[in-house]
Structures are given as C-alpha cells and as structure tokens.
Write a protein that holds these residues in place. Structure first.
Motif, PDB file in Angstrom:
ATOM      1  N   UNK A  78       0.831  -1.202   0.000  1.00  0.00           N
ATOM      2  CA  UNK A  78       0.000   0.000   0.000  1.00  0.00           C
ATOM      3  C   UNK A  78       0.865   1.251   0.000  1.00  0.00           C
ATOM      4  N   UNK A  79       0.480   2.246  -0.807  1.00  0.00           N
ATOM      5  CA  UNK A  79       1.291   3.458  -0.915  1.00  0.00           C
ATOM      6  C   UNK A  79       0.691   4.641  -0.167  1.00  0.00           C
ATOM      7  N   UNK A  80      -0.596   4.600   0.160  1.00  0.00           N
ATOM      8  CA  UNK A  80      -1.243   5.736   0.806  1.00  0.00           C
ATOM      9  C   UNK A  80      -1.359   5.575   2.321  1.00  0.00           C
ATOM     10  N   UNK A  81      -1.177   4.385   2.833  1.00  0.00           N
ATOM     11  CA  UNK A  81      -1.191   4.160   4.277  1.00  0.00           C
ATOM     12  C   UNK A  81      -0.208   3.042   4.598  1.00  0.00           C
ATOM     13  N   UNK A  82       0.268   3.030   5.841  1.00  0.00           N
ATOM     14  CA  UNK A  82       1.320   2.093   6.231  1.00  0.00           C
ATOM     15  C   UNK A  82       1.081   1.610   7.656  1.00  0.00           C
ATOM     16  N   UNK A  83       1.421   0.356   7.890  1.00  0.00           N
ATOM     17  CA  UNK A  83       1.285  -0.221   9.223  1.00  0.00           C
ATOM     18  C   UNK A  83       2.525   0.077  10.060  1.00  0.00           C
ATOM     19  N   UNK A  84       2.306   0.458  11.312  1.00  0.00           N
ATOM     20  CA  UNK A  84       3.383   0.555  12.298  1.00  0.00           C
ATOM     21  C   UNK A  84       3.092  -0.479  13.375  1.00  0.00           C
ATOM     22  N   UNK A  85       4.004  -1.445  13.538  1.00  0.00           N
ATOM     23  CA  UNK A  85       3.840  -2.517  14.515  1.00  0.00           C
ATOM     24  C   UNK A  85       4.761  -2.224  15.699  1.00  0.00           C
ATOM     25  N   UNK A  86       4.175  -2.036  16.865  1.00  0.00           N
ATOM     26  CA  UNK A  86       4.925  -1.623  18.055  1.00  0.00           C
ATOM     27  C   UNK A  86       5.374  -2.855  18.830  1.00  0.00           C
ATOM     28  N   UNK A  87       6.692  -2.941  19.067  1.00  0.00           N
ATOM     29  CA  UNK A  87       7.301  -4.048  19.798  1.00  0.00           C
ATOM     30  C   UNK A  87       7.952  -3.469  21.046  1.00  0.00           C
ATOM     31  N   UNK A  88       7.366  -3.723  22.200  1.00  0.00           N
ATOM     32  CA  UNK A  88       7.874  -3.190  23.467  1.00  0.00           C
ATOM     33  C   UNK A  88       8.757  -4.244  24.136  1.00  0.00           C
ATOM     34  N   UNK A  89      10.076  -3.980  24.149  1.00  0.00           N
ATOM     35  CA  UNK A  89      11.035  -4.917  24.736  1.00  0.00           C
ATOM     36  C   UNK A  89      11.630  -4.387  26.039  1.00  0.00           C
ATOM     37  N   UNK A  90      11.003  -3.361  26.613  1.00  0.00           N
ATOM     38  CA  UNK A  90      11.444  -2.873  27.922  1.00  0.00           C
ATOM     39  C   UNK A  90      10.939  -3.854  28.980  1.00  0.00           C
ATOM     40  N   UNK A 125      -5.633  11.604  17.361  1.00  0.00           N
ATOM     41  CA  UNK A 125      -6.603  10.579  16.979  1.00  0.00           C
ATOM     42  C   UNK A 125      -6.015   9.188  16.860  1.00  0.00           C
ATOM     43  N   UNK A 126      -4.680   9.111  16.750  1.00  0.00           N
ATOM     44  CA  UNK A 126      -4.039   7.809  16.532  1.00  0.00           C
ATOM     45  C   UNK A 126      -3.091   7.517  17.688  1.00  0.00           C
ATOM     46  N   UNK A 127      -3.412   6.489  18.453  1.00  0.00           N
ATOM     47  CA  UNK A 127      -2.563   6.068  19.561  1.00  0.00           C
ATOM     48  C   UNK A 127      -2.786   4.587  19.810  1.00  0.00           C
ATOM     49  N   UNK A 128      -1.832   3.952  20.487  1.00  0.00           N
ATOM     50  CA  UNK A 128      -1.948   2.525  20.758  1.00  0.00           C
ATOM     51  C   UNK A 128      -1.153   2.197  22.008  1.00  0.00           C
ATOM     52  N   UNK A 129      -1.689   1.304  22.836  1.00  0.00           N
ATOM     53  CA  UNK A 129      -0.991   0.861  24.028  1.00  0.00           C
ATOM     54  C   UNK A 129       0.180  -0.033  23.671  1.00  0.00           C
ATOM     55  N   UNK A 130       1.240   0.048  24.505  1.00  0.00           N
ATOM     56  CA  UNK A 130       2.452  -0.734  24.264  1.00  0.00           C
ATOM     57  C   UNK A 130       2.667  -1.690  25.429  1.00  0.00           C
ATOM     58  N   UNK A 131       2.144  -2.893  25.302  1.00  0.00           N
ATOM     59  CA  UNK A 131       2.264  -3.915  26.336  1.00  0.00           C
ATOM     60  C   UNK A 131       3.548  -4.703  26.101  1.00  0.00           C
ATOM     61  N   UNK A 132       4.238  -5.028  27.162  1.00  0.00           N
ATOM     62  CA  UNK A 132       5.508  -5.732  27.057  1.00  0.00           C
ATOM     63  C   UNK A 132       5.382  -7.021  26.244  1.00  0.00           C
ATOM     64  N   UNK A 133       6.262  -7.149  25.226  1.00  0.00           N
ATOM     65  CA  UNK A 133       6.387  -8.364  24.414  1.00  0.00           C
ATOM     66  C   UNK A 133       5.072  -8.784  23.758  1.00  0.00           C
TER      67      UNK A 133
END
Length: 504
Positions: free
Chosen positions: A393-405, A432-440
């Motif tokens: 996709x060229x108009x939108x992109x996925x961001x995958x959050x990896x929390x290793x703390x 408008x865009x936010x996401x929780x970052x749970x460990x692993x």
C-alpha cells in the motif's frame, strides 16, 4: 446467452482528474433496458498498492437521489453480493484520505447496468494511482439448480486469471491422495479472462497451476475441502509473498475471500537482538550467534550485536528449533525455542531479556526481610516471533509496536505505556491515533501518509511522563514499520524508540 457468462465485458483505466470512459472489448449479456427484478453488484479489490477501497452506489429516480457507501475492503477482499433492482447506477470507488472523515478520494466513476438474476463482478486492479477496473457478469443459480447441485453433491467453479505478466494459465485439480500425474484440467484462461462455470464433485482437492501448454507445475495448493453445493471464483494472481512461486490462488465465495500459497513455497526470516546485558547473564557481552535445528559448526547468524537485525534468510517452511550462543564464552543462552515458518511468509524473531523478582514461597512477598530491597532476581531470555507485513500500500502504512522494555521495570514505575502519533494540528491530548504498548505483545496501527510527532508516554500515578519522542514521515515510498521500544542507558529517560522497515 450462455456464451456471455464469464467473459469480461469492459475494461476501464482511470486517467488523472478525468472521468473514465468505458471501452467495450466484448459485449454480451443484457442491454440497459433490463426487465424488472433484482441483480447483484460485488467488488473485489485486487490493487496491491491500494488502501481500503470504498464502493458507493448512486441511484437516481425521478427527483429522488440515494447513495450508499459500503465499508472499505482491503487488498484481496471482496464485498458480499449487494442486491439491487434492475436499473442503471453510478458507482464510485474511493479511499479515505483523512481520519474519521466521510469525505473520500475518488479513483473511479462509471455507470453500471444491473440486470435481473445477474451478478456484476467488479475488479479493481493495477496501481491505485492509475487503476484498471474490469467488470464481469454471470447468472445466479435458480432454486432448481441449487437443489440439483445439492442432490448431485457438486460445487461450482469459475477460473479468473489476474496474473498479468504470464499470459494464459491452466488450472488442474486432483483428489487429496493423488498427485499432478492424476490431475484433471479445470480450465484455461488468458489474462483478465473468466471461464464459464463448471461443476466438480464435492471432495478434498488439490489445485495446480501451470502455464498454457505446459506440464511444469508452478503452484500446488494444500488440501482444500469442498463440502457444500456452493459456488466459487478461483482467482490466479501474482505472488506478493516471499516464496518463488509466481502465483497465489484466491478462492472467492459469494461473501468472502481465502488466500492459498504454494504448499512448497519458501519462507523468509530474520533475527533481532534485543537482549540487554545483565550481571545475571555474565557470559553474554552484547552479541550472540544464532543456530537453527541444533548447534553445529556454522551459525545461521554470527555475532549479532544488541539493537541490530540480521540479514533476511530464505528457508523451507516448517517447524525448527532455535538456539543462541554467547560466542566469547561459547555458552548456550537459549536452546530449543520454536520457530514455525509458514510458506510464503516473512518473519522477524525478536530475542529479549526478562528479569523477575523471585517469590520462592509464593506469598507474593519478594522482600522477606523488609529491608526495601528485592531479595533475589532471576532472568530468562525469551523469543517473540512476529509476521512481517507484506503490504505494498502506498497511501497508508502499518506501524507494529514491539515493546522490549523489561515488564517488571516498567510496572514498578508506570501503570501503562502508550504511543501517540500526533499530527501538526493536534496535541497529545487530542491525537486521533494512539496505541498501548504492552511488554512483548505486538500492537499495530495503520497510518495515512503524513508527518507525525511520535511520543512514548508512561503513566506515573497522576502524571504522564515522556519516555521518548521523535518525528515520523510517511510517504508513498515508505515501507511498513516496526517501532521498537527498548532500554537506553545513554538517554535522559533510560529508554528509546527505534523505527525499522518490517521487510528485511
């Protein structure tokens, strides 16, 4: 007339800022003065560069005007069959270029004639900036035919070839306990051609794809069960995955799409070192060697340093064991972790360290002597296997959050951590865009192209604490991203975030 069913009737290509005119390549089927009754519209999104595509159907009736916009469908998705009275409608295909907005960016507009007992099957393909739209039509089964199919224990198949660069293809099938030597030809189709309907006996079947006039099998499916007198469109399309087979087979029902990769397709994987040094792991000095299926003379990945990805590695699909060795001391720090690679996929393996307080007697008291210091810690090195996005996709992109703390380190200080993607006209509180970052635990968000200020916020009682911040710019040439959260003793907060392409 039966010859019309399954042969494509129109191809239209959108030119920038100009309404499309249709070029009739073949014209079969009903004319625009259709009799009363109902027909159907169904959309199939086959543009790999497109975001979710929205279908709008406009109807004019004397002085009345009605328009209906249906939920967006992603790449290879289809709508259900949408029922409409026999008539001429204006249809629009569009994508959502702003968050939470009813305004859509049109990429295609055209009239579509809906005729009684006919399915108008609309395919969006090609680059979404200059898309190609092809519409097909075929008859629905009447009640007698459906009952006969059920009594005869058969199902219905049409072949649609959407693999543009290979010419004509042939689709074969065999029973699940047979091979290509016993396979029977279903049909052959040139690019953008849909074959006539055929009826096959209900069974567990394997499908094979070859080029026209060739016996070289370029695709073989897994066993697929057909237990009902249903109808399907078998779509041969270009492979967008990691394997070397040129094809993927989409099997479309009247309301859903299922993707099948070549059962012999390869997979790709890479490794990320997220293991922080720790006094309880003295032999680990910030690098490791990675081994697959046992420790032998040659590591698959050598001396991978903390915070680095390995190169992508091509492998057969299947289940494997993973081991890590600290090379200086030649000490094994991980042994027999599972890596399961599915055909045609791209995977990243994240290794990280977990430090936990020891509660030997299980009373939830880790400070038995009451001196305010945890009595004892233990550590483990863990693996997290994540499937990488293969979207184009060229108009939108996925961001995958990896929390290793480390989980205990975070929970001792913060009740939760959240990542905010803030536009220029927003603040963190209005983002408008936010996401929780749970460990692993991976968590993803789909972002439209734009410039974002990215903040990692930890909640400390009633306070919000900025752990890290940076700018993210997404455009048409961007790839889907990992956002990795990890310790960084050199930063003021002790933490940092790192962006990396998901594709190796």
């Amino acid at each position: 007339m039966n010859l019309s069913r399954g042969v494509f009737s129109k191809i239209k290509r959108r030119l920038p800022l100009i309404l499309v005119t249709s070029l009739s390549l073949t014209l079969f089927g009903c004319d625009s003065d259709s009799s009363s009754g109902t027909g159907y519209i169904q959309l199939y999104n086959l543009s790999s560069t497109a975001p979710d595509i929205y279908l709008t159907v406009d109807q004019y009736d004397d002085d009345d005007y009605d328009d209906t916009t249906y939920s967006g469908i992603s790449f290879t998705g289809i709508t259900s069959r949408l029922e409409y009275e026999s008539d001429t409608y204006d249809i629009e295909l569009a994508w959502q270029d702003e968050y939470n907005s009813s305004d859509l960016e049109n990429i295609y507009e055209e009239q579509l004639v809906v005729s009684e007992d006919i399915v108008k099957f609309v395919v969006l393909t090609g680059d979404v900036r200059t898309p190609e739209v092809i519409d097909y039509e075929f008859s629905i089964r009447d009640e007698d035919e459906i009952e006969d199919d059920s009594d005869d224990e058969v199902f219905n198949v049409r072949l649609l070839n959407m693999a543009e660069d290979v010419g004509s293809v042939q689709l074969y099938y065999s029973e699940s306990d047979e091979s290509f030597n016993e396979a029977v030809l279903v049909n052959q189709a040139a690019y953008a051609e849909m074959s006539q309907n055929q009826k096959l006996a209900q069974d567990d079947l394997i499908f094979y794809i070859t080029l026209a006039d060739s016996d070289d099998v370029l695709f073989e499916s897994q066993d697929i069960s057909f237990s009902y007198a249903a109808e399907y469109i078998m779509v041969v399309r270009e492979n967008t995955g990691s394997g070397t087979s040129p094809f993927i087979l989409d099997i479309l029902s009247t309301s859903s799409s299922t993707e099948y990769s070549d059962t012999n397709a390869e997979a790709e994987y890479r490794v990320y070192n997220g293991i922080v040094e720790n006094v309880l792991l003295p032999d680990y000095l910030g690098v490791f060697d990675f081994y697959l299926d046992g420790i032998d003379a040659t590591a698959e990945v050598s001396s991978l340093a903390f915070g680095e990805f390995s190169e992508s590695i091509v492998s057969t699909s299947g289940d494997f064991s993973m081991s890590l060795v600290a090379p200086v001391a030649d000490t094994t720090i991980v042994k027999n972790h599972l890596l399961s690679l599915t055909e045609n996929t791209d995977t990243t393996v994240f290794f990280y360290l977990l430090e936990e307080a020891v509660d030997e007697d299980g009373d939830n008291d880790v400070d038995e002597n009451g001196d305010g210091i945890v009595d004892e810690y233990e550590i483990s090195v863990n693996s997290l296997v994540v499937n990488n996005s293969q979207s184009e996709s060229i108009y939108s992109h996925q961001v995958n959050i990896i929390n290793l703390i480390d989980e205990d380190e975070i929970s001792d200080d913060f009740s939760n951590i959240k990542v905010y993607f803030v536009l220029s006209d927003e603040t963190i509180s209005t983002a408008g865009q936010s996401v929780g970052a749970v460990f692993a635990t991976p968590a993803s968000v789909q972002l439209l192209n734009n410039t974002y200020e990215v903040y990692v916020i930890g909640q400390l009682e009633s306070s919000d604490v900025i752990l890290s911040s940076t700018e993210l710019v997404l455009g048409e040439s961007s790839q889907d991203q990992f956002l990795i959260l990890q310790k960084d003793d050199s930063s003021a907060t002790g933490y940092k975030m790192v962006f990396a392409n998901q594709a190796g």
